[in-house]
Design a protein around this motif. Structure first.
Motif, PDB file in Angstrom:
ATOM      1  N   ARG A   1     -38.215 -19.869  15.805  1.00 12.28           N
ATOM      2  CA  ARG A   1     -38.206 -18.792  16.249  1.00 12.28           C
ATOM      3  C   ARG A   1     -37.770 -17.777  15.038  1.00 12.28           C
ATOM      4  O   ARG A   1     -38.358 -16.767  14.803  1.00 12.28           O
ATOM      5  CB  ARG A   1     -37.294 -18.370  17.126  1.00 12.28           C
ATOM      6  CG  ARG A   1     -37.425 -19.062  18.577  1.00 12.28           C
ATOM      7  CD  ARG A   1     -36.562 -18.437  19.788  1.00 12.28           C
ATOM      8  NE  ARG A   1     -37.050 -19.230  20.867  1.00 12.28           N
ATOM      9  CZ  ARG A   1     -36.184 -20.348  21.225  1.00 12.28           C
ATOM     10  NH1 ARG A   1     -35.269 -20.740  20.548  1.00 12.28           N
ATOM     11  NH2 ARG A   1     -36.708 -20.926  22.573  1.00 12.28           N
ATOM     12  N   HIS A   2     -36.939 -18.297  14.222  1.00  8.76           N
ATOM     13  CA  HIS A   2     -36.697 -17.437  12.941  1.00  8.76           C
ATOM     14  C   HIS A   2     -37.742 -17.539  11.925  1.00  8.76           C
ATOM     15  O   HIS A   2     -37.999 -16.343  11.307  1.00  8.76           O
ATOM     16  CB  HIS A   2     -35.511 -18.225  12.237  1.00  8.76           C
ATOM     17  CG  HIS A   2     -34.113 -17.924  12.920  1.00  8.76           C
ATOM     18  ND1 HIS A   2     -33.457 -16.524  13.075  1.00  8.76           N
ATOM     19  CD2 HIS A   2     -33.501 -18.628  13.589  1.00  8.76           C
ATOM     20  CE1 HIS A   2     -32.293 -16.531  13.692  1.00  8.76           C
ATOM     21  NE2 HIS A   2     -32.114 -17.926  14.070  1.00  8.76           N
TER      22      HIS A   2
ATOM     23  N   LYS B   1     -40.176 -15.007  12.901  1.00 10.17           N
ATOM     24  CA  LYS B   1     -40.037 -13.345  12.557  1.00 10.17           C
ATOM     25  C   LYS B   1     -39.890 -13.083  11.257  1.00 10.17           C
ATOM     26  O   LYS B   1     -39.603 -11.806  10.898  1.00 10.17           O
ATOM     27  CB  LYS B   1     -38.319 -13.394  12.937  1.00 10.17           C
ATOM     28  CG  LYS B   1     -38.087 -13.417  14.633  1.00 10.17           C
ATOM     29  CD  LYS B   1     -36.750 -13.359  14.847  1.00 10.17           C
ATOM     30  CE  LYS B   1     -36.416 -13.435  16.430  1.00 10.17           C
ATOM     31  NZ  LYS B   1     -34.971 -13.725  16.746  1.00 10.17           N
TER      32      LYS B   1
END
Length: 91
Positions: A86-87, A90
């Protein structure tokens, strides 16, 4: 499942995200190509990219990562991998 029309080996997984699963697994988020650092993260990302729009069971991911005998911490480790993914998305 939507395939990117300009290069058949890419799968469009989001508005601004492209994942390549043939050759080294990598993703393009925005204007840059990113290669996840760990083999486990590349494996999870590749498996999920191949199953766009479908739920990938935790048991399937655990079996793919640890094959023979997963550690007791497999679920927690998988959750940490998902957080890292997820990081990465982003960026």
């Amino acid at each position: 499942m939507t395939l990117a029309s300009d290069v058949p080996r890419r799968r469009q997984v989001g508005h601004n995200i492209v994942v390549r699963v043939l050759g080294p697994v990598r993703l393009r988020a925005g204007d840059s190509w990113l290669v996840p650092a760990s083999p486990q993260l590349r494996l999870v990302m590749g498996l999920m990219a191949l199953r766009i729009g479908q739920v990938v069971p935790v048991s399937e991911l655990v079996d793919a990562i640890w094959e023979a005998e997963p550690p007791r911490s497999a679920r927690a480790s998988l959750q940490a991998l998902m957080t890292r993914l997820r990081h990465l998305l982003k960026q």
